[in-house]
Scaffold this motif. Structure first.
Motif, mmCIF file in Angstrom:
data_model
loop_
_atom_site.group_PDB
_atom_site.id
_atom_site.type_symbol
_atom_site.label_atom_id
_atom_site.label_comp_id
_atom_site.label_asym_id
_atom_site.label_seq_id
_atom_site.Cartn_x
_atom_site.Cartn_y
_atom_site.Cartn_z
ATOM 1 N N THR A 116 0.837 -1.195 0.000
ATOM 2 C CA THR A 116 0.000 0.000 0.000
ATOM 3 C C THR A 116 0.876 1.252 0.000
ATOM 4 O O THR A 116 0.629 2.200 -0.748
ATOM 5 C CB THR A 116 -0.934 0.007 1.233
ATOM 6 O OG1 THR A 116 -1.755 -1.154 1.183
ATOM 7 C CG2 THR A 116 -1.794 1.244 1.269
ATOM 8 N N PHE A 117 1.928 1.252 0.822
ATOM 9 C CA PHE A 117 2.853 2.377 0.901
ATOM 10 C C PHE A 117 3.500 2.633 -0.457
ATOM 11 O O PHE A 117 3.589 3.780 -0.903
ATOM 12 C CB PHE A 117 3.906 2.085 1.971
ATOM 13 C CG PHE A 117 4.798 3.246 2.280
ATOM 14 C CD1 PHE A 117 4.385 4.238 3.155
ATOM 15 C CD2 PHE A 117 6.056 3.348 1.704
ATOM 16 C CE1 PHE A 117 5.210 5.317 3.448
ATOM 17 C CE2 PHE A 117 6.880 4.421 1.995
ATOM 18 C CZ PHE A 117 6.461 5.399 2.869
ATOM 19 N N GLN A 118 3.939 1.580 -1.143
ATOM 20 C CA GLN A 118 4.575 1.726 -2.451
ATOM 21 C C GLN A 118 3.607 2.298 -3.479
ATOM 22 O O GLN A 118 3.973 3.168 -4.276
ATOM 23 C CB GLN A 118 5.120 0.389 -2.930
ATOM 24 C CG GLN A 118 6.304 -0.094 -2.150
ATOM 25 C CD GLN A 118 6.666 -1.537 -2.486
ATOM 26 O OE1 GLN A 118 6.013 -2.184 -3.306
ATOM 27 N NE2 GLN A 118 7.710 -2.047 -1.846
ATOM 28 N N ALA A 119 2.380 1.796 -3.474
ATOM 29 C CA ALA A 119 1.389 2.282 -4.448
ATOM 30 C C ALA A 119 1.094 3.764 -4.237
ATOM 31 O O ALA A 119 1.030 4.541 -5.201
ATOM 32 C CB ALA A 119 0.104 1.460 -4.333
ATOM 33 N N ILE A 120 0.927 4.158 -2.981
ATOM 34 C CA ILE A 120 0.629 5.560 -2.706
ATOM 35 C C ILE A 120 1.859 6.432 -2.951
ATOM 36 O O ILE A 120 1.735 7.581 -3.378
ATOM 37 C CB ILE A 120 0.067 5.725 -1.283
ATOM 38 C CG1 ILE A 120 -1.268 4.967 -1.181
ATOM 39 C CG2 ILE A 120 -0.158 7.188 -0.942
ATOM 40 C CD1 ILE A 120 -1.851 4.927 0.208
ATOM 41 N N LEU A 121 3.057 5.893 -2.737
ATOM 42 C CA LEU A 121 4.290 6.626 -3.034
ATOM 43 C C LEU A 121 4.342 7.006 -4.510
ATOM 44 O O LEU A 121 4.618 8.161 -4.855
ATOM 45 C CB LEU A 121 5.516 5.794 -2.663
ATOM 46 C CG LEU A 121 6.867 6.365 -3.112
ATOM 47 C CD1 LEU A 121 7.157 7.680 -2.417
ATOM 48 C CD2 LEU A 121 7.977 5.360 -2.869
ATOM 49 N N ILE A 122 4.066 6.045 -5.369
ATOM 50 C CA ILE A 122 4.083 6.324 -6.818
ATOM 51 C C ILE A 122 3.019 7.368 -7.163
ATOM 52 O O ILE A 122 3.276 8.302 -7.927
ATOM 53 C CB ILE A 122 3.867 5.024 -7.635
ATOM 54 C CG1 ILE A 122 4.992 4.036 -7.362
ATOM 55 C CG2 ILE A 122 3.727 5.322 -9.117
ATOM 56 C CD1 ILE A 122 6.384 4.568 -7.653
ATOM 57 N N SER A 123 1.836 7.238 -6.582
ATOM 58 C CA SER A 123 0.768 8.204 -6.819
ATOM 59 C C SER A 123 1.178 9.599 -6.349
ATOM 60 O O SER A 123 0.977 10.588 -7.057
ATOM 61 C CB SER A 123 -0.497 7.756 -6.094
ATOM 62 O OG SER A 123 -1.504 8.714 -6.234
ATOM 63 N N LEU A 159 2.939 12.123 5.954
ATOM 64 C CA LEU A 159 2.226 12.134 7.229
ATOM 65 C C LEU A 159 1.250 10.963 7.379
ATOM 66 O O LEU A 159 0.781 10.694 8.484
ATOM 67 C CB LEU A 159 1.477 13.455 7.401
ATOM 68 C CG LEU A 159 2.364 14.684 7.593
ATOM 69 C CD1 LEU A 159 1.549 15.959 7.457
ATOM 70 C CD2 LEU A 159 3.081 14.630 8.919
ATOM 71 N N CYS A 160 0.960 10.261 6.298
ATOM 72 C CA CYS A 160 0.009 9.146 6.367
ATOM 73 C C CYS A 160 0.411 8.037 7.337
ATOM 74 O O CYS A 160 -0.462 7.459 7.984
ATOM 75 C CB CYS A 160 -0.264 8.568 4.979
ATOM 76 S SG CYS A 160 -1.570 9.450 4.118
ATOM 77 N N PRO A 161 1.676 7.697 7.477
ATOM 78 C CA PRO A 161 2.013 6.641 8.435
ATOM 79 C C PRO A 161 1.587 6.946 9.881
ATOM 80 O O PRO A 161 1.557 6.053 10.714
ATOM 81 C CB PRO A 161 3.537 6.518 8.313
ATOM 82 C CG PRO A 161 3.811 6.939 6.913
ATOM 83 C CD PRO A 161 2.822 8.044 6.643
ATOM 84 N N ILE A 162 1.235 8.209 10.164
ATOM 85 C CA ILE A 162 0.710 8.545 11.497
ATOM 86 C C ILE A 162 -0.474 7.654 11.833
ATOM 87 O O ILE A 162 -0.681 7.271 12.970
ATOM 88 C CB ILE A 162 0.282 10.026 11.553
ATOM 89 C CG1 ILE A 162 1.501 10.923 11.509
ATOM 90 C CG2 ILE A 162 -0.564 10.321 12.782
ATOM 91 C CD1 ILE A 162 1.170 12.382 11.338
ATOM 92 N N MET A 163 -1.256 7.324 10.820
ATOM 93 C CA MET A 163 -2.474 6.560 11.094
ATOM 94 C C MET A 163 -2.298 5.061 10.968
ATOM 95 O O MET A 163 -3.259 4.331 11.061
ATOM 96 C CB MET A 163 -3.593 7.036 10.200
ATOM 97 C CG MET A 163 -3.480 6.589 8.801
ATOM 98 S SD MET A 163 -4.920 7.149 7.989
ATOM 99 C CE MET A 163 -4.144 7.886 6.649
ATOM 100 N N LEU A 164 -1.087 4.600 10.780
ATOM 101 C CA LEU A 164 -0.862 3.168 10.658
ATOM 102 C C LEU A 164 -0.886 2.502 12.034
ATOM 103 O O LEU A 164 0.116 2.039 12.553
ATOM 104 C CB LEU A 164 0.465 2.878 9.957
ATOM 105 C CG LEU A 164 0.519 3.289 8.496
ATOM 106 C CD1 LEU A 164 1.890 3.011 7.908
ATOM 107 C CD2 LEU A 164 -0.546 2.579 7.701
ATOM 108 N N THR A 165 -2.047 2.479 12.600
ATOM 109 C CA THR A 165 -2.264 1.853 13.895
ATOM 110 C C THR A 165 -3.017 0.561 13.648
ATOM 111 O O THR A 165 -3.924 0.514 12.828
ATOM 112 C CB THR A 165 -3.098 2.779 14.795
ATOM 113 O OG1 THR A 165 -2.429 4.036 14.859
ATOM 114 C CG2 THR A 165 -3.254 2.225 16.177
ATOM 115 N N SER A 166 -2.671 -0.465 14.359
ATOM 116 C CA SER A 166 -3.342 -1.753 14.147
ATOM 117 C C SER A 166 -4.830 -1.639 14.485
ATOM 118 O O SER A 166 -5.240 -0.812 15.290
ATOM 119 C CB SER A 166 -2.703 -2.837 15.010
ATOM 120 O OG SER A 166 -3.037 -2.633 16.368
#
Length: 177
Positions: A116-123, A159-166
């Motif tokens: 998911t991180f890779q896909a959004i990185l490219i976007s 800043l999106c990884p801020i919400m990477l909470t399980s």
């Protein structure tokens, strides 16, 4: 004021100031834009709350977009560079793109955060580069869009990884609130 007072003494004479009219219209537009921005934020928050069935998760999804816009506004404020309506349009576009990134992170249907991180990185990179290309044009309008949207999109992505909470942590947090 002296001209206005002198013209008031003459019947059938009217004083018109183009500058005052433009300033009044700009103030009215800014006030309306701020009101609509607030309503738009509440609408997005409501829709996300309904989708995720959690106000906490909805806030978490909105947080990167909100922080990105606030950082861009702060940077423009610190630079003391004037902002215009195209900057506002750029901020709204940045918000829309970054909220999408938040939704993609939160949904993560593949179950693979790295994918998911890779896909959004490219976007994010293609969006930022596309808007940054507008920054080399000779048009101030295109500069406003370029240097508002491009950094905003990159910030929103970062800043999106801020919400990477399980999900387990999110359920616990929701129960506590």
């Amino acid at each position: 004021n002296a001209i206005r007072d002198a013209l008031n003494k003459i019947p059938q004479a009217h004083y018109f100031s183009q500058q005052e009219s433009i300033n009044s219209l700009a103030l009215e537009y800014r006030q309306k834009a701020l009101s609509l921005l607030g309503w738009g934020f509440l609408t997005i928050l409501t829709l996300l709350s309904l989708r995720f069935r959690s106000i906490i998760r909805a806030i978490q999804v909105l947080l990167p977009a909100t922080l990105s816009v606030l950082i861009i506004l702060g940077a423009w404020g610190m630079s003391e560079a004037p902002m215009n309506m195209l900057h506002l349009i750029g901020l709204l576009l940045t918000t829309a793109i970054c909220v999408d990134y938040g939704i993609f992170y939160a949904e993560n249907r593949s179950g693979d955060q790295a994918l998911t991180f890779q896909a959004i990185l490219i976007s994010a990179l293609t969006s930022a580069l596309s808007f940054a290309c507008l920054g080399v044009a000779d048009s101030p309008a295109l500069h406003a869009l370029a240097w508002t949207v491009a950094p905003g999109v990159i910030l929103g992505f970062l800043l999106c990884p801020i919400m990477l909470t399980s999900d387990a942590k999110m359920r616990q947090l929701s129960k506590n609130l």
